[in-house]
Scaffold this motif. Structure first.
Motif, PDB file in Angstrom:
ATOM      1  N   PHE A   1      -3.981   7.206  15.839  1.00 22.32           N
ATOM      2  CA  PHE A   1      -2.780   7.286  14.835  1.00 22.32           C
ATOM      3  C   PHE A   1      -3.437   7.179  13.505  1.00 22.32           C
ATOM      4  CE2 PHE A   1      -0.073   5.174  11.851  1.00 22.32           C
ATOM      5  CZ  PHE A   1       1.099   6.000  11.782  1.00 22.32           C
ATOM      6  N   SER A   2      -3.147   8.350  12.434  1.00 22.01           N
ATOM      7  CA  SER A   2      -3.676   8.199  11.218  1.00 22.01           C
ATOM      8  C   SER A   2      -2.826   7.723   9.910  1.00 22.01           C
ATOM      9  CB  SER A   2      -4.351   9.545  10.892  1.00 22.01           C
ATOM     10  OG  SER A   2      -4.717   9.692   9.561  1.00 22.01           O
ATOM     11  N   PRO A   3      -2.908   6.937   9.412  1.00 21.41           N
ATOM     12  CA  PRO A   3      -1.958   6.150   8.470  1.00 21.41           C
ATOM     13  C   PRO A   3      -1.819   6.546   7.075  1.00 21.41           C
ATOM     14  CG  PRO A   3      -3.578   4.730   8.901  1.00 21.41           C
ATOM     15  CD  PRO A   3      -3.986   5.700   9.797  1.00 21.41           C
ATOM     16  N   VAL A   4      -3.052   7.623   7.129  1.00 20.80           N
ATOM     17  CA  VAL A   4      -3.457   7.862   5.754  1.00 20.80           C
ATOM     18  C   VAL A   4      -2.296   8.053   4.506  1.00 20.80           C
ATOM     19  CG1 VAL A   4      -4.819   9.461   3.984  1.00 20.80           C
ATOM     20  CG2 VAL A   4      -5.684   8.739   6.533  1.00 20.80           C
ATOM     21  N   ARG A   5      -1.445   8.733   4.914  1.00 21.40           N
ATOM     22  CA  ARG A   5      -0.404   9.151   4.047  1.00 21.40           C
ATOM     23  C   ARG A   5       0.437   8.168   3.502  1.00 21.40           C
ATOM     24  NH1 ARG A   5       1.964  15.045   6.861  1.00 21.40           N
ATOM     25  NH2 ARG A   5      -0.361  16.005   6.642  1.00 21.40           N
ATOM     26  N   GLN A   6       0.931   7.260   4.672  1.00 21.59           N
ATOM     27  CA  GLN A   6       1.891   6.356   4.213  1.00 21.59           C
ATOM     28  C   GLN A   6       1.405   4.910   3.833  1.00 21.59           C
ATOM     29  OE1 GLN A   6       4.754   5.845   7.349  1.00 21.59           O
ATOM     30  NE2 GLN A   6       6.182   7.546   6.543  1.00 21.59           N
ATOM     31  N   LEU A   7       0.051   4.739   4.219  1.00 22.98           N
ATOM     32  CA  LEU A   7      -0.340   3.449   4.077  1.00 22.98           C
ATOM     33  C   LEU A   7      -0.422   3.047   2.584  1.00 22.98           C
ATOM     34  CD1 LEU A   7      -1.603   0.925   5.351  1.00 22.98           C
ATOM     35  CD2 LEU A   7      -3.823   1.845   5.395  1.00 22.98           C
ATOM     36  N   GLU A   8      -0.872   4.065   1.745  1.00 24.31           N
ATOM     37  CA  GLU A   8      -1.122   3.445   0.419  1.00 24.31           C
ATOM     38  C   GLU A   8       0.251   3.186  -0.423  1.00 24.31           C
ATOM     39  OE1 GLU A   8      -2.684   5.539  -3.883  1.00 24.31           O
ATOM     40  OE2 GLU A   8      -2.894   6.759  -2.111  1.00 24.31           O
ATOM     41  N   THR A   9       1.374   4.117  -0.011  1.00 23.25           N
ATOM     42  CA  THR A   9       2.588   3.842  -0.497  1.00 23.25           C
ATOM     43  C   THR A   9       3.010   2.385  -0.128  1.00 23.25           C
ATOM     44  OG1 THR A   9       3.240   6.173  -0.465  1.00 23.25           O
ATOM     45  CG2 THR A   9       5.030   4.473  -0.312  1.00 23.25           C
ATOM     46  N   ALA A  10       2.769   2.113   1.294  1.00 19.58           N
ATOM     47  CA  ALA A  10       3.422   0.823   1.805  1.00 19.58           C
ATOM     48  C   ALA A  10       2.556  -0.500   1.114  1.00 19.58           C
ATOM     49  CB  ALA A  10       2.944   0.824   3.466  1.00 19.58           C
ATOM     50  N   LEU A  11       1.513  -0.281   1.105  1.00 20.18           N
ATOM     51  CA  LEU A  11       0.722  -1.638   0.067  1.00 20.18           C
ATOM     52  C   LEU A  11       1.261  -1.473  -1.284  1.00 20.18           C
ATOM     53  CD1 LEU A  11      -3.165  -0.440   1.499  1.00 20.18           C
ATOM     54  CD2 LEU A  11      -1.623  -2.411   2.079  1.00 20.18           C
ATOM     55  N   ASN A  12       1.478  -0.408  -1.857  1.00 16.67           N
ATOM     56  CA  ASN A  12       2.043  -0.609  -3.357  1.00 16.67           C
ATOM     57  C   ASN A  12       3.501  -1.170  -3.380  1.00 16.67           C
ATOM     58  OD1 ASN A  12      -0.037   0.294  -4.637  1.00 16.67           O
ATOM     59  ND2 ASN A  12       0.308   2.389  -4.011  1.00 16.67           N
ATOM     60  N   SER A  13       4.183  -1.042  -2.131  1.00 14.90           N
ATOM     61  CA  SER A  13       5.437  -1.233  -2.254  1.00 14.90           C
ATOM     62  C   SER A  13       5.673  -2.678  -1.993  1.00 14.90           C
ATOM     63  CB  SER A  13       6.274  -0.638  -1.333  1.00 14.90           C
ATOM     64  OG  SER A  13       6.150  -0.876   0.172  1.00 14.90           O
TER      65      SER A  13
ATOM     66  N   GLN B   1     -13.451  -6.517  10.020  1.00 16.29           N
ATOM     67  CA  GLN B   1     -12.685  -5.043  10.479  1.00 16.29           C
ATOM     68  C   GLN B   1     -11.326  -5.240  11.052  1.00 16.29           C
ATOM     69  OE1 GLN B   1     -13.538  -3.594  13.860  1.00 16.29           O
ATOM     70  NE2 GLN B   1     -12.591  -1.493  13.793  1.00 16.29           N
ATOM     71  N   VAL B   2     -11.275  -6.105  12.041  1.00 21.29           N
ATOM     72  CA  VAL B   2     -10.204  -6.474  12.591  1.00 21.29           C
ATOM     73  C   VAL B   2      -9.025  -7.080  11.612  1.00 21.29           C
ATOM     74  CG1 VAL B   2      -9.018  -7.669  14.513  1.00 21.29           C
ATOM     75  CG2 VAL B   2     -11.393  -6.544  14.905  1.00 21.29           C
ATOM     76  N   ARG B   3      -9.373  -7.836  10.862  1.00 15.59           N
ATOM     77  CA  ARG B   3      -8.543  -8.405   9.922  1.00 15.59           C
ATOM     78  C   ARG B   3      -7.945  -7.563   9.063  1.00 15.59           C
ATOM     79  NH1 ARG B   3     -11.415 -14.243   8.562  1.00 15.59           N
ATOM     80  NH2 ARG B   3     -11.238 -15.121  10.644  1.00 15.59           N
ATOM     81  N   VAL B   4      -8.687  -6.734   8.366  1.00 15.85           N
ATOM     82  CA  VAL B   4      -8.325  -5.672   7.697  1.00 15.85           C
ATOM     83  C   VAL B   4      -7.289  -4.809   8.297  1.00 15.85           C
ATOM     84  CG1 VAL B   4      -9.170  -3.590   6.101  1.00 15.85           C
ATOM     85  CG2 VAL B   4     -10.257  -5.848   6.093  1.00 15.85           C
ATOM     86  N   VAL B   5      -7.785  -4.125   9.569  1.00 15.83           N
ATOM     87  CA  VAL B   5      -6.752  -3.308  10.217  1.00 15.83           C
ATOM     88  C   VAL B   5      -5.518  -3.800  10.438  1.00 15.83           C
ATOM     89  CG1 VAL B   5      -6.509  -2.028  12.271  1.00 15.83           C
ATOM     90  CG2 VAL B   5      -8.636  -1.974  10.930  1.00 15.83           C
ATOM     91  N   ALA B   6      -5.524  -5.087  10.810  1.00 21.62           N
ATOM     92  CA  ALA B   6      -4.282  -5.885  11.080  1.00 21.62           C
ATOM     93  C   ALA B   6      -3.269  -6.028   9.947  1.00 21.62           C
ATOM     94  CB  ALA B   6      -4.835  -7.405  11.656  1.00 21.62           C
TER      95      ALA B   6
ATOM     96  N   PHE C   1      -9.611   4.800   9.682  1.00 23.01           N
ATOM     97  CA  PHE C   1      -9.877   5.520  10.707  1.00 23.01           C
ATOM     98  C   PHE C   1     -10.504   4.705  11.760  1.00 23.01           C
ATOM     99  CE2 PHE C   1     -10.051   8.283   7.100  1.00 23.01           C
ATOM    100  CZ  PHE C   1      -9.019   9.337   7.602  1.00 23.01           C
ATOM    101  N   SER C   2     -10.264   3.299  12.058  1.00 26.14           N
ATOM    102  CA  SER C   2     -10.639   2.574  13.129  1.00 26.14           C
ATOM    103  C   SER C   2      -9.898   2.990  14.201  1.00 26.14           C
ATOM    104  CB  SER C   2     -10.460   1.142  12.605  1.00 26.14           C
ATOM    105  OG  SER C   2     -10.568   0.217  13.905  1.00 26.14           O
ATOM    106  N   PRO C   3     -10.559   2.699  15.546  1.00 25.25           N
ATOM    107  CA  PRO C   3      -9.853   3.109  16.785  1.00 25.25           C
ATOM    108  C   PRO C   3      -8.879   2.046  17.128  1.00 25.25           C
ATOM    109  CG  PRO C   3     -12.115   2.243  17.014  1.00 25.25           C
ATOM    110  CD  PRO C   3     -12.061   2.583  15.628  1.00 25.25           C
ATOM    111  N   LEU C   4      -8.871   1.107  16.371  1.00 24.94           N
ATOM    112  CA  LEU C   4      -7.860  -0.009  16.532  1.00 24.94           C
ATOM    113  C   LEU C   4      -6.439   0.636  16.314  1.00 24.94           C
ATOM    114  CD1 LEU C   4      -9.388  -3.006  15.023  1.00 24.94           C
ATOM    115  CD2 LEU C   4      -9.006  -2.765  17.529  1.00 24.94           C
ATOM    116  N   TRP C   5      -6.446   1.557  15.626  1.00 28.15           N
ATOM    117  CA  TRP C   5      -5.109   2.142  14.901  1.00 28.15           C
ATOM    118  C   TRP C   5      -4.228   2.832  16.371  1.00 28.15           C
ATOM    119  CZ3 TRP C   5      -1.944   1.644  10.949  1.00 28.15           C
ATOM    120  CH2 TRP C   5      -2.652   1.014   9.811  1.00 28.15           C
ATOM    121  N   LYS C   6      -5.327   2.998  17.361  1.00 23.98           N
ATOM    122  CA  LYS C   6      -4.549   3.586  18.554  1.00 23.98           C
ATOM    123  C   LYS C   6      -3.557   2.668  19.174  1.00 23.98           C
ATOM    124  CE  LYS C   6      -8.509   6.086  20.317  1.00 23.98           C
ATOM    125  NZ  LYS C   6      -9.742   6.094  21.722  1.00 23.98           N
ATOM    126  N   SER C   7      -3.458   1.374  18.826  1.00 22.56           N
ATOM    127  CA  SER C   7      -2.641   0.408  19.241  1.00 22.56           C
ATOM    128  C   SER C   7      -1.305   0.509  18.453  1.00 22.56           C
ATOM    129  CB  SER C   7      -3.371  -1.046  19.361  1.00 22.56           C
ATOM    130  OG  SER C   7      -3.547  -1.468  17.802  1.00 22.56           O
TER     131      SER C   7
END
Length: 535
Positions: free
Chosen positions: A45-57, A84-89, A145-151
């Motif tokens: 799953f690629s969160p590129v589009r929404q992640l920046e907006t989410a972090l700013n909100s 890496q795991v902490r940042v992705v979580a 782009f971590s494979p953890l985003w599959k979860s």
């Protein structure tokens, strides 16, 4: 023809309970099939589009709390100590709160942990030496782009299916829904495990003192990682959303003897630390919980489900502090449904479904003025007590409240039926009169640890007013010697006697009930007020 979903459920259900877990190499694919309907290994799953907006909100304090929680997540597992795991979580939780428009609450990170753990092997192959959180709104591309985003899609689907009550945008509604869960859980306790219920009630221990972590983290914060994965295997493969609450019920029931021996001051802490260990214990407990669910009156089960999983039907007012009785209550329709239920008509786990007995708790005079043909009568007048001018051993006019002596003899009458039948008590349906016969007996039975006790809501009057579909007479609604005018007159006389007794006796002069010096007819709704008044 059975659908592909049904066949898959049957197959994986057998696999799960033959090995008491799903193999770790197939678990992601199985979860993906049941949660997302995709018969394939989860894709990235690629969160590129929404992640920046989410972090700013999100506000800085919220993001600080999320980072604090993920930083101390599962300290005993090396996987969760890697940056890496902490940042992705951290990114996942921020994105989830943004997409669902909810406030972050502690416990959400615990539910995320087992989904991240599914892809532990894939995350170990990455070079994480350069992955660090540079700022609250800046995330390294490698983390995105971590494979953890599959979860992440699995995590979202799991929460939306099994815990939608945690996802309401209003914190007020969330708190009210949790209180509602505590109230329904109280009813399950008094129905299935009255000894546990009364042990906790006497120590003034309510579910909000020990159930919060169970319901908010869906047990992810209370079991070790391997056991959480097995429990979630059970939840996901069965598709049984309500098993979360029945699993909690079975946990309490299994530790009944321990709770009974613990010092009252230690009961809340003891309850909070109740757990299971090992995949066999997890599956065994879940299967026993499933059996408890199958023998719970289905009408109550549906009400519980609607209250927790169809919350969009309820306004804030309807989720407010509504009085919910701890005793199990059934409507006429629900009672008829239970009478007609058989192990064959229910699911396979209902093979232990018990017979359903109806007991008329009214006085002999009321019973003689009309009763159901299938209802047995509690012979109050035969129980030894003080004599009265009416030459009756137990007179509902001279002694509106049954004494402890009378109640003990009534319990002795029920003793051969202890825990081998489901007992439904029926009164007139009048609130005042029911406090003179139905409620004392129901409380006495549960206080003596009788399981499966319920009350027919509305009593005899609800049956008289029941509109039979298409003019048919359902099984069990045949009347004997019905005289409604006489019934009404007798009920009015009893009501007058009760009011006269209440006005002429102080609360100290009233007979006690199981050691309580207040009004002997203790409606268990009073114990629930402790929950409603908190918070």
């Amino acid at each position: 023809m059975r659908s592909k979903q049904d066949k898959a459920e049957s197959y994986w259900y057998k696999c799960l309970f033959s090995e008491f877990q799903l193999a770790s190499n197939i678990r992601p694919r199985v979860w993906n099939f049941f949660l997302l309907g995709k018969d394939e290994t989860p894709t990235l799953f690629s969160p590129v589009r929404q992640l920046e907006t989410a972090l700013n909100s999100l506000s800085i304090p919220v993001k600080e709390q999320i980072w604090l929680d993920v930083s101390r997540l599962r300290p005993n597992l090396s996987m969760f100590q890697r940056n890496q795991v902490r940042v992705v979580a951290y990114c996942m939780l921020c994105l989830f709160c943004y997409q669902r428009e909810i406030s972050y609450f502690q416990g959400l990170h615990e539910i995320l942990a087992p989904f991240l753990f599914l892809f532990q092997a894939a995350s170990e192959d990455e070079d994480t030496s350069t992955i660090h959180l540079k700022g609250w709104n800046e995330v390294p591309p490698l983390a995105i782009f971590s494979p953890l985003w599959k979860s992440y899609p699995l995590f979202c689907a799991f929460l939306e299916r099994f815990a939608p009550f945690l996802l309401d945008p209003s914190e007020q509604v969330l708190v009210l829904l949790l209180r509602r869960a505590f109230c329904y859980f109280q009813t399950l306790l008094v129905y299935h495990s009255p000894r546990v219920f009364w042990t906790l009630t006497e120590a003034q221990v309510t579910p909000d003192m020990y159930c919060v972590s169970w319901f908010v983290t869906l047990f992810a914060g209370n079991l070790n990682m391997e056991d959480v994965l097995v429990l979630y295997d059970c939840f996901i493969v069965s598709g049984n959303e309500m098993s979360i609450f029945y699993f909690a019920l079975e946990l309490m029931s299994r530790h009944e003897s321990i709770l009974f021996q613990v010092n009252q001051a230690m009961l809340p802490e003891t309850c909070m630390h109740i757990t299971v260990h090992g995949n066999y214990q997890v599956c065994e407990t879940w299967l026993a919980a499933r059996t408890k669910q199958s023998i719970t009156p289905q009408g109550f089960h549906r009400r519980f489900y609607r209250a927790m999983y169809e919350t969009k039907e309820y306004s804030i007012e309807s989720t407010s502090d509504q009085p919910i009785d701890s005793l199990m209550h059934l409507s006429v329709e629900e009672w008829i449904e239970e009478c007609n239920r058989t192990p064959q008509s229910a699911d396979s786990s209902s093979s232990t479904l018990l017979p359903f007995f109806l007991w008329d708790c009214r006085s002999k005079e009321e019973y003689d003025a009309g009763h159901l043909a299938i209802a047995a009568r509690v012979p109050w007048e035969t129980f030894q007590t003080n004599p009265c001018p009416h030459d009756s051993m137990y007179c509902p006019y001279c002694h509106p409240y049954p004494s402890n002596q009378v109640l003990n003899q009534a319990i002795a009458l029920f003793e051969p039926l202890r825990n081998i039948v489901r007992i439904c008590l029926i009164g007139s349906g009048d609130e005042i009169l029911d406090q003179m016969d139905v409620y004392p007996l129901a409380l006495a039975l549960t206080r003596s640890h009788f399981r499966y006790v319920c009350i027919l809501s509305g009593g005899i009057h609800s049956i008289l007013e029941y509109k039979k579909p298409q003019g048919t007479i359902p099984h069990g609604l045949d009347w004997v010697d019905l005289d409604r005018a006489k019934q009404k007159w007798i009920e009015e006389e009893r009501r007058k006697a009760r009011m006269t007794e209440s006005s002429s006796s102080s609360s100290e002069a009233r007979p006690s009930f199981f050691g309580w010096n207040s009004q002997p007819i203790l409606d268990l709704r009073l114990s629930l007020n402790r929950i409603f008044k908190k918070g």
